[in-house]
Motif scaffolding. Sequence first.
Motif, PDB file in Angstrom:
ATOM      1  N   ASN A 101       0.828  -1.210   0.000  1.00 39.75           N
ATOM      2  CA  ASN A 101       0.000   0.000   0.000  1.00 39.75           C
ATOM      3  C   ASN A 101       0.861   1.258   0.000  1.00 39.75           C
ATOM      4  N   LYS A 102       1.964   1.224   0.787  1.00 40.15           N
ATOM      5  CA  LYS A 102       2.867   2.370   0.813  1.00 40.15           C
ATOM      6  C   LYS A 102       3.473   2.614  -0.557  1.00 40.15           C
ATOM      7  N   GLN A 103       3.865   1.506  -1.230  1.00 41.10           N
ATOM      8  CA  GLN A 103       4.465   1.650  -2.547  1.00 41.10           C
ATOM      9  C   GLN A 103       3.456   2.214  -3.543  1.00 41.10           C
ATOM     10  N   GLN A 104       2.189   1.710  -3.471  1.00 42.90           N
ATOM     11  CA  GLN A 104       1.166   2.222  -4.374  1.00 42.90           C
ATOM     12  C   GLN A 104       0.881   3.696  -4.106  1.00 42.90           C
ATOM     13  N   GLN A 105       0.819   4.061  -2.805  1.00 39.38           N
ATOM     14  CA  GLN A 105       0.576   5.450  -2.467  1.00 39.38           C
ATOM     15  C   GLN A 105       1.704   6.344  -2.947  1.00 39.38           C
ATOM     16  N   LYS A 106       2.951   5.820  -2.804  1.00 44.28           N
ATOM     17  CA  LYS A 106       4.106   6.587  -3.261  1.00 44.28           C
ATOM     18  C   LYS A 106       4.068   6.794  -4.767  1.00 44.28           C
ATOM     19  N   GLU A 107       3.750   5.715  -5.518  1.00 43.72           N
ATOM     20  CA  GLU A 107       3.665   5.831  -6.964  1.00 43.72           C
ATOM     21  C   GLU A 107       2.542   6.787  -7.368  1.00 43.72           C
ATOM     22  N   LYS A 108       1.425   6.702  -6.631  1.00 48.65           N
ATOM     23  CA  LYS A 108       0.305   7.586  -6.943  1.00 48.65           C
ATOM     24  C   LYS A 108       0.674   9.046  -6.695  1.00 48.65           C
ATOM     25  N   THR A 109       1.370   9.287  -5.568  1.00 46.60           N
ATOM     26  CA  THR A 109       1.801  10.652  -5.248  1.00 46.60           C
ATOM     27  C   THR A 109       2.767  11.180  -6.295  1.00 46.60           C
ATOM     28  N   GLN A 110       3.723  10.337  -6.697  1.00 41.01           N
ATOM     29  CA  GLN A 110       4.680  10.748  -7.719  1.00 41.01           C
ATOM     30  C   GLN A 110       3.981  11.059  -9.034  1.00 41.01           C
ATOM     31  N   LYS A 111       2.968  10.261  -9.360  1.00 41.92           N
ATOM     32  CA  LYS A 111       2.240  10.485 -10.600  1.00 41.92           C
ATOM     33  C   LYS A 111       1.510  11.815 -10.568  1.00 41.92           C
ATOM     34  N   VAL A 112       0.906  12.128  -9.394  1.00 41.54           N
ATOM     35  CA  VAL A 112       0.197  13.403  -9.265  1.00 41.54           C
ATOM     36  C   VAL A 112       1.155  14.571  -9.370  1.00 41.54           C
ATOM     37  N   VAL A 113       2.339  14.396  -8.728  1.00 41.72           N
ATOM     38  CA  VAL A 113       3.326  15.486  -8.757  1.00 41.72           C
ATOM     39  C   VAL A 113       3.856  15.708 -10.163  1.00 41.72           C
ATOM     40  N   GLU A 114       4.084  14.606 -10.891  1.00 41.50           N
ATOM     41  CA  GLU A 114       4.677  14.718 -12.216  1.00 41.50           C
ATOM     42  C   GLU A 114       3.663  15.146 -13.283  1.00 41.50           C
ATOM     43  N   GLU A 115       2.355  15.018 -12.985  1.00 38.47           N
ATOM     44  CA  GLU A 115       1.334  15.364 -13.977  1.00 38.47           C
ATOM     45  C   GLU A 115       1.307  16.874 -14.210  1.00 38.47           C
ATOM     46  N   LYS A 116       1.365  17.233 -15.448  1.00 41.39           N
ATOM     47  CA  LYS A 116       1.378  18.661 -15.795  1.00 41.39           C
ATOM     48  C   LYS A 116      -0.032  19.234 -15.705  1.00 41.39           C
ATOM     49  N   PRO A 117      -0.170  20.487 -15.240  1.00 38.74           N
ATOM     50  CA  PRO A 117      -1.491  21.115 -15.161  1.00 38.74           C
ATOM     51  C   PRO A 117      -2.116  21.232 -16.539  1.00 38.74           C
ATOM     52  N   GLN A 118      -3.409  20.979 -16.630  1.00 36.56           N
ATOM     53  CA  GLN A 118      -4.125  21.087 -17.894  1.00 36.56           C
ATOM     54  C   GLN A 118      -4.399  22.566 -18.183  1.00 36.56           C
ATOM     55  N   PRO A 119      -4.228  23.002 -19.398  1.00 32.63           N
ATOM     56  CA  PRO A 119      -4.471  24.413 -19.730  1.00 32.63           C
ATOM     57  C   PRO A 119      -5.875  24.842 -19.342  1.00 32.63           C
ATOM     58  N   GLY A 120      -5.976  26.028 -18.722  1.00 33.23           N
ATOM     59  CA  GLY A 120      -7.269  26.572 -18.308  1.00 33.23           C
ATOM     60  C   GLY A 120      -7.712  26.110 -16.933  1.00 33.23           C
ATOM     61  N   PHE A 121      -6.925  25.268 -16.272  1.00 41.95           N
ATOM     62  CA  PHE A 121      -7.256  24.756 -14.944  1.00 41.95           C
ATOM     63  C   PHE A 121      -6.155  25.155 -13.959  1.00 41.95           C
ATOM     64  N   PRO A 122      -6.465  25.194 -12.670  1.00 36.64           N
ATOM     65  CA  PRO A 122      -7.752  24.856 -12.018  1.00 36.64           C
ATOM     66  C   PRO A 122      -8.752  25.992 -12.104  1.00 36.64           C
ATOM     67  N   ILE A 123     -10.031  25.589 -11.961  1.00 31.73           N
ATOM     68  CA  ILE A 123     -11.134  26.548 -11.879  1.00 31.73           C
ATOM     69  C   ILE A 123     -11.684  26.437 -10.465  1.00 31.73           C
ATOM     70  N   THR A 124     -11.637  27.555  -9.721  1.00 36.51           N
ATOM     71  CA  THR A 124     -11.876  27.495  -8.280  1.00 36.51           C
ATOM     72  C   THR A 124     -13.040  28.380  -7.862  1.00 36.51           C
ATOM     73  N   SER A 125     -13.760  27.875  -6.840  1.00 36.42           N
ATOM     74  CA  SER A 125     -14.804  28.649  -6.188  1.00 36.42           C
ATOM     75  C   SER A 125     -14.559  28.617  -4.682  1.00 36.42           C
ATOM     76  N   GLU A 126     -14.826  29.755  -4.002  1.00 33.27           N
ATOM     77  CA  GLU A 126     -14.580  29.831  -2.561  1.00 33.27           C
ATOM     78  C   GLU A 126     -15.758  30.489  -1.854  1.00 33.27           C
ATOM     79  N   SER A 127     -16.071  29.946  -0.671  1.00 37.90           N
ATOM     80  CA  SER A 127     -17.150  30.510   0.133  1.00 37.90           C
ATOM     81  C   SER A 127     -16.891  30.214   1.601  1.00 37.90           C
ATOM     82  N   GLN A 128     -16.777  31.275   2.431  1.00 36.18           N
ATOM     83  CA  GLN A 128     -16.594  31.153   3.875  1.00 36.18           C
ATOM     84  C   GLN A 128     -15.405  30.252   4.232  1.00 36.18           C
ATOM     85  N   GLY A 129     -14.305  30.443   3.512  1.00 34.92           N
ATOM     86  CA  GLY A 129     -13.076  29.708   3.802  1.00 34.92           C
ATOM     87  C   GLY A 129     -13.000  28.338   3.186  1.00 34.92           C
ATOM     88  N   VAL A 130     -14.053  27.901   2.491  1.00 32.72           N
ATOM     89  CA  VAL A 130     -14.064  26.571   1.848  1.00 32.72           C
ATOM     90  C   VAL A 130     -13.826  26.766   0.355  1.00 32.72           C
TER      91      VAL A 130
END
Length: 235
Positions: A101-130
């Motif tokens: 599980n640790k290895q899978q989590q590590k690979e998943k984290t690395q994949k998220v870190v290495e993934e390039k942001p998609q053009p036009g994203f992120p699109i964010t909304s905020e309300s009362q600190g959320v």
Amino acid sequence: MKINSTVILTLILLILMLGSGSVSAFLGFNLGSSALKGVTTPDGRPTSKFASAKSNSSQSGAVTLLKEEDILKTVKARIEGKAKTAQSDKLAEDDEDINGNKQQQKEKTQKVVEEKPQPGFPITSESQGVTFAVQSARYSGGDLLLKVKMQNKGADSVRFLYSFLDVTDDKGRTLSASTEGLPAELPANGSSFSGTVSIPTALLDDVKKVSLSLTDYPDQKLKLDVANIPVDKRD
């Protein structure tokens, strides 16, 4: 004179015969004794046979009786040994699962870190600190997958019921969607949580943009609107 010599001759013959007979008997006895050396008369008494057989049986197959305490100790030791072995195997399996599980989590984290942001994203909304942010939009397996990140920086925890999530297209039509991985409650001043909003591709044939709207439950004190999410470019 003639009679006397006859008697004497007769006596001499008798003595010779007796002597030769005695010698023959003595020699025969000696020969018989020599021939019968080492030969013993079998014991015909039944009691002696049984006693001899019992003695031989007891000597050849002696049975040693174990004490009950020794038997119980042996059984207990074997049971404890098997239990320890099973416990060790269980711990080894748990360690393998944890490491996997640790290895899978590590690979998943690395994949998220290495993934390039998609053009036009992120699109964010905020309300009362959320904050409610759509990180990317991609098509996969017959669905449009919207990667979503949520975080509560406010002083109070906030609860959500995602069956109340409204999804609409750029023509104002309501679309059915499902969520995965999003928390039912955002803790106050907590870390961010990631999840996915899935929309069936069949509903997006002529759609270029979609919008998401979410409010807290049951208070409905805040409203998060993420509008105009581009979905017309399909991978």
